[in-house]
Write a protein that holds these residues in place. Structure first.
Motif, PDB file in Angstrom:
ATOM      1  N   ALA A 146      -0.035 -11.392  -6.487  1.00  0.00           N
ATOM      2  CA  ALA A 146       1.096 -11.012  -7.176  1.00  0.00           C
ATOM      3  C   ALA A 146       0.891 -10.592  -8.399  1.00  0.00           C
ATOM      4  O   ALA A 146       1.500  -9.861  -8.973  1.00  0.00           O
ATOM      5  N   ASN A 147       0.108 -11.734  -9.281  1.00  0.00           N
ATOM      6  CA  ASN A 147       0.014 -11.563 -10.557  1.00  0.00           C
ATOM      7  C   ASN A 147      -1.069 -10.187 -10.953  1.00  0.00           C
ATOM      8  O   ASN A 147      -0.946  -9.411 -11.901  1.00  0.00           O
ATOM      9  N   GLY A 148      -2.018 -10.114  -9.943  1.00  0.00           N
ATOM     10  CA  GLY A 148      -2.705  -9.040 -10.072  1.00  0.00           C
ATOM     11  C   GLY A 148      -2.153  -7.548 -10.050  1.00  0.00           C
ATOM     12  O   GLY A 148      -2.624  -6.728 -10.719  1.00  0.00           O
ATOM     13  N   PHE A 149      -1.029  -7.558  -9.284  1.00  0.00           N
ATOM     14  CA  PHE A 149      -0.267  -6.301  -9.502  1.00  0.00           C
ATOM     15  C   PHE A 149       0.322  -6.189 -10.687  1.00  0.00           C
ATOM     16  O   PHE A 149       0.698  -5.003 -11.089  1.00  0.00           O
ATOM     17  N   MET A 150       0.830  -7.154 -11.229  1.00  0.00           N
ATOM     18  CA  MET A 150       1.400  -7.087 -12.548  1.00  0.00           C
ATOM     19  C   MET A 150       0.397  -6.425 -13.580  1.00  0.00           C
ATOM     20  O   MET A 150       0.669  -5.908 -14.642  1.00  0.00           O
ATOM     21  N   GLN A 151      -1.058  -7.078 -13.544  1.00  0.00           N
ATOM     22  CA  GLN A 151      -1.877  -6.730 -14.252  1.00  0.00           C
ATOM     23  C   GLN A 151      -2.426  -5.215 -13.940  1.00  0.00           C
ATOM     24  O   GLN A 151      -2.804  -4.278 -15.002  1.00  0.00           O
ATOM     25  N   HIS A 152      -2.451  -4.806 -12.708  1.00  0.00           N
ATOM     26  CA  HIS A 152      -2.792  -3.417 -12.403  1.00  0.00           C
ATOM     27  C   HIS A 152      -2.279  -3.092 -11.062  1.00  0.00           C
ATOM     28  O   HIS A 152      -2.575  -3.214  -9.947  1.00  0.00           O
ATOM     29  N   PRO A 153      -1.048  -2.110 -11.248  1.00  0.00           N
ATOM     30  CA  PRO A 153      -0.208  -1.645  -9.941  1.00  0.00           C
ATOM     31  C   PRO A 153      -0.975  -1.005  -9.160  1.00  0.00           C
ATOM     32  O   PRO A 153      -1.449   0.050  -9.507  1.00  0.00           O
ATOM     33  N   VAL A 154      -1.063  -1.150  -7.891  1.00  0.00           N
ATOM     34  CA  VAL A 154      -1.407  -0.426  -6.881  1.00  0.00           C
ATOM     35  C   VAL A 154      -0.830  -0.502  -5.645  1.00  0.00           C
ATOM     36  O   VAL A 154       0.010  -1.516  -5.719  1.00  0.00           O
ATOM     37  N   GLY A 155      -1.065   0.675  -4.611  1.00  0.00           N
ATOM     38  CA  GLY A 155      -0.182   0.430  -3.665  1.00  0.00           C
ATOM     39  C   GLY A 155       1.178   0.440  -3.572  1.00  0.00           C
ATOM     40  O   GLY A 155       1.844  -0.378  -2.578  1.00  0.00           O
ATOM     41  N   TYR A 156       1.929   1.107  -4.266  1.00  0.00           N
ATOM     42  CA  TYR A 156       3.266   1.166  -4.490  1.00  0.00           C
ATOM     43  C   TYR A 156       3.852   2.546  -4.606  1.00  0.00           C
ATOM     44  O   TYR A 156       3.058   3.420  -4.946  1.00  0.00           O
ATOM     45  N   VAL A 157       5.210   2.604  -4.555  1.00  0.00           N
ATOM     46  CA  VAL A 157       5.835   3.845  -4.749  1.00  0.00           C
ATOM     47  C   VAL A 157       7.271   3.604  -5.392  1.00  0.00           C
ATOM     48  O   VAL A 157       7.836   2.470  -4.957  1.00  0.00           O
ATOM     49  N   ILE A 158       7.732   4.377  -6.146  1.00  0.00           N
ATOM     50  CA  ILE A 158       9.030   4.350  -6.820  1.00  0.00           C
ATOM     51  C   ILE A 158      10.050   4.874  -5.918  1.00  0.00           C
ATOM     52  O   ILE A 158       9.947   6.041  -6.024  1.00  0.00           O
ATOM     53  N   ARG A 159      10.872   4.208  -5.477  1.00  0.00           N
ATOM     54  CA  ARG A 159      11.986   4.502  -4.548  1.00  0.00           C
ATOM     55  C   ARG A 159      13.252   3.913  -5.126  1.00  0.00           C
ATOM     56  O   ARG A 159      13.468   2.797  -4.843  1.00  0.00           O
ATOM     57  N   ASN A 160      14.291   4.702  -5.131  1.00  0.00           N
ATOM     58  CA  ASN A 160      15.654   4.222  -5.534  1.00  0.00           C
ATOM     59  C   ASN A 160      15.776   3.446  -6.636  1.00  0.00           C
ATOM     60  O   ASN A 160      16.403   2.200  -6.819  1.00  0.00           O
ATOM     61  N   GLY A 161      15.029   3.621  -7.707  1.00  0.00           N
ATOM     62  CA  GLY A 161      14.740   3.167  -9.025  1.00  0.00           C
ATOM     63  C   GLY A 161      14.248   1.541  -8.934  1.00  0.00           C
ATOM     64  O   GLY A 161      14.082   0.768  -9.744  1.00  0.00           O
ATOM     65  N   ARG A 162      13.428   1.479  -7.861  1.00  0.00           N
ATOM     66  CA  ARG A 162      12.538   0.259  -7.791  1.00  0.00           C
ATOM     67  C   ARG A 162      11.145   0.255  -7.126  1.00  0.00           C
ATOM     68  O   ARG A 162      11.170   1.183  -6.408  1.00  0.00           O
ATOM     69  N   ALA A 163      10.202  -0.583  -7.327  1.00  0.00           N
ATOM     70  CA  ALA A 163       8.841  -0.277  -6.912  1.00  0.00           C
ATOM     71  C   ALA A 163       9.015  -1.056  -5.622  1.00  0.00           C
ATOM     72  O   ALA A 163       9.378  -2.046  -5.366  1.00  0.00           O
ATOM     73  N   GLU A 164       8.337  -0.154  -4.314  1.00  0.00           N
ATOM     74  CA  GLU A 164       8.168  -0.500  -3.142  1.00  0.00           C
ATOM     75  C   GLU A 164       6.864  -0.630  -2.537  1.00  0.00           C
ATOM     76  O   GLU A 164       6.146   0.262  -3.140  1.00  0.00           O
ATOM     77  N   ILE A 165       6.318  -1.423  -1.550  1.00  0.00           N
ATOM     78  CA  ILE A 165       5.136  -1.257  -1.167  1.00  0.00           C
ATOM     79  C   ILE A 165       4.893   0.035  -0.107  1.00  0.00           C
ATOM     80  O   ILE A 165       5.757   0.167   0.455  1.00  0.00           O
ATOM     81  N   ASN A 166       3.672   0.632  -0.446  1.00  0.00           N
ATOM     82  CA  ASN A 166       3.489   1.773   0.532  1.00  0.00           C
ATOM     83  C   ASN A 166       1.944   1.530   0.939  1.00  0.00           C
ATOM     84  O   ASN A 166       1.549   2.182   1.981  1.00  0.00           O
ATOM     85  N   ASP A 167       1.402   0.643   0.388  1.00  0.00           N
ATOM     86  CA  ASP A 167       0.018   0.178   0.977  1.00  0.00           C
ATOM     87  C   ASP A 167      -0.467  -1.139   0.608  1.00  0.00           C
ATOM     88  O   ASP A 167      -1.029  -1.582  -0.461  1.00  0.00           O
ATOM     89  N   PHE A 168      -0.034  -1.982   1.682  1.00  0.00           N
ATOM     90  CA  PHE A 168      -0.422  -3.429   1.452  1.00  0.00           C
ATOM     91  C   PHE A 168      -1.852  -3.894   1.508  1.00  0.00           C
ATOM     92  O   PHE A 168      -2.347  -4.569   0.720  1.00  0.00           O
ATOM     93  N   GLY A 169      -2.548  -2.966   2.153  1.00  0.00           N
ATOM     94  CA  GLY A 169      -4.116  -3.183   1.990  1.00  0.00           C
ATOM     95  C   GLY A 169      -4.520  -3.105   0.381  1.00  0.00           C
ATOM     96  O   GLY A 169      -5.493  -3.717  -0.032  1.00  0.00           O
ATOM     97  N   ALA A 170      -3.965  -2.072  -0.234  1.00  0.00           N
ATOM     98  CA  ALA A 170      -4.488  -2.041  -1.443  1.00  0.00           C
ATOM     99  C   ALA A 170      -4.028  -3.176  -2.593  1.00  0.00           C
ATOM    100  O   ALA A 170      -4.798  -3.477  -3.436  1.00  0.00           O
ATOM    101  N   ILE A 171      -2.911  -3.543  -2.231  1.00  0.00           N
ATOM    102  CA  ILE A 171      -2.233  -4.679  -2.901  1.00  0.00           C
ATOM    103  C   ILE A 171      -3.401  -5.929  -2.900  1.00  0.00           C
ATOM    104  O   ILE A 171      -3.862  -6.880  -3.539  1.00  0.00           O
ATOM    105  N   VAL A 172      -3.700  -6.128  -1.531  1.00  0.00           N
ATOM    106  CA  VAL A 172      -4.341  -7.214  -1.107  1.00  0.00           C
ATOM    107  C   VAL A 172      -6.102  -7.081  -1.428  1.00  0.00           C
ATOM    108  O   VAL A 172      -6.649  -8.240  -2.232  1.00  0.00           O
ATOM    109  N   THR A 173      -6.502  -5.969  -1.707  1.00  0.00           N
ATOM    110  CA  THR A 173      -7.818  -5.735  -2.153  1.00  0.00           C
ATOM    111  C   THR A 173      -7.806  -5.122  -3.697  1.00  0.00           C
ATOM    112  O   THR A 173      -8.904  -4.608  -4.305  1.00  0.00           O
TER     113      THR A 173
END
Length: 447
Positions: A146-173
């Protein structure tokens, strides 16, 4: 003090208290598991005594780590609601997995090992504590994911004014998360090992339970040597990763003001942020570039090429980084000295070394916490790098509300800390005999 500053201060205090317990938990559980494994292999009662004694200290620390961790998570709703709205879909997923997988794994087997271990076979005792070790490390992995995403955002898309997951594998790796995880866990191994080394040294100086504490010292020394030796290489890779993904943080770590190739490394350096320059002496050519790019002629971005409102607190990051590096080198040197003394049979007579190890018990905790200062303050002013600034993440609440909760939190955590230190010092000074006397009295009372 405004709401933003108070909220940051409260979260920093919470993290600091929590991370007084977590590193010892991660490191000490590995040693207890190794002791239980040796008991299962040899049925030597010495290893059982070791696992019981060090396991008692681990249990005290484990409980308080859980308590402080729960309080920390509540702050995402109370102090950082705007962040939670924007990032909840992404940040909540790793934390949910941590709770429902890692926490239940470690707490379930911790309960079995703690309350039923005298009824278990030696092999089952070892299995249970290894499951606790696995759970604690998986827990650390998901929180750092979770902290790693804050440092280097990956695997997301901005939808309806908020960040949402579109690639969970990218977040895990996420490579940033794995670098942080490796650095944190290895540092925690040093923290757990130094606790055992320091307490063992206390008793060896007094020639009490020599066989018990000499064997305990050996277990901890092996882990400490391995972890301390690996740390410079892991830290080097983390520095390279930071330079690639967060150039402002990397520049603050070395107070680099002008972008340059072939950056030197200054042994003596004092940042002067107001003048955007440093006092420098004893420079080693090109080493700075190598540390951040693995190339002696590599390019390092300077702070002057970064907008002033996107720069972190340079002195705080710079000096925290220096403290971490100096302590890391100390751990490397002192553990290899210890290995030399142990192998040569000179440990018991090296009173200066044993005293040094006693006073060194808190130093890995200091190193880990200043390392997190580098990581978190170095990311400022961003909560999520490049996506959301910290000023936009705070809850719409009043300063008086935060001040009340901050004072209450400090008082509560301080009481917990004093209680833990009292119990650990009590058990550490008395040694395994106190635990065995208590067990005998308990069995006599029951009968």
């Amino acid at each position: 003090m405004d709401v933003l500053l108070l909220s940051r201060f409260q979260f920093a205090i919470t993290i600091f208290y929590h991370f007084l317990f977590v590193p010892i938990t991660l490191g000490l559980v590995i040693l207890v598991a190794c002791m239980e494994t040796q008991y299962a292999r040899t049925l030597n009662p010495l290893y059982k005594r070791m696992a019981d004694f060090w396991g008692k200290i681990f249990s005290i620390n484990f409980v308080l780590g859980v308590v402080t961790g729960l309080t920390m998570e509540f702050q995402f709703g109370t102090n950082w609601s705007e962040y939670s709205k924007y990032m909840g879909d992404i940040f909540g997923s790793p934390l949910a997995i941590e709770a429902f997988v890692a926490f239940f794994l470690e707490s379930t087997f911790m309960g079995i090992w703690l309350f039923s271990k005298e009824k278990l076979s030696p092999k089952m005792r070892a299995f249970c504590i290894w499951m606790v070790a696995l759970g604690t490390n998986i827990s650390a992995l998901w929180i750092i994911t979770a902290n790693g995403f804050m440092q280097h955002p990956v695997g997301y898309v901005i939808r309806n004014g908020r960040a949402e997951i579109n690639d969970f594998g990218a977040i895990v790796t996420n490579p940033y998360a794995w670098h942080i995880f490796a650095h944190t866990v290895v540092g925690s191994f040093i923290a757990g090992a130094f606790l055992v080394l320091g307490i063992s040294s206390y008793h060896l100086l007094r020639k009490k339970e020599v066989a018990f504490f000499q064997k305990s010292f050996k277990f901890a020394l092996i882990l400490a040597v391995l972890a301390a030796t690996a740390t410079p290489f892991i830290g080097h890779e983390s520095g390279i990763n930071a330079a690639k993904m967060q150039p402002a943080k990397a520049a603050a770590m070395e107070a680099v003001w002008d972008s340059t190739n072939s950056l030197p490394f200054n042994i003596i350096q004092i940042p002067e942020p107001g003048k955007e320059k440093n006092f420098e002496a004893l420079s080693i050519p090109k080493i700075g570039s190598f540390l951040y790019t693995s190339n002696f002629n590599g390019h390092v971005t300077g702070l002057k090429d970064i907008p002033k409102n996107e720069r972190p607190n340079v002195p705080l990051v710079f000096y925290s980084f220096r403290i971490m590096v100096v302590l890391g080198l100390f751990f490397l040197a002192i553990t290899w000295i210890g290995m030399f003394l142990y192998r040569k049979g000179k440990l018991l007579n090296a009173k200066w070394f044993l005293r040094t190890m006693i006073w060194s018990i808190p130093l890995p905790i200091v190193a880990i916490n200043v390392g997190w200062i580098v990581s978190e303050v170095g990311r400022q002013p961003w909560t999520v790098w490049g996506l959301m600034k910290t000023a936009d993440s705070v809850s719409p609440i009043s300063s008086s509300q935060i001040m009340f909760s901050l004072i209450s939190l400090v008082l509560f955590y301080t009481i917990l800390l004093v209680g833990e230190l009292y119990l650990i010092v009590k058990f550490a000074k008395k040694g395994p005999a106190l635990l065995e006397v208590a067990a005998e009295e308990g069995s006599t009372h029951v009968s």
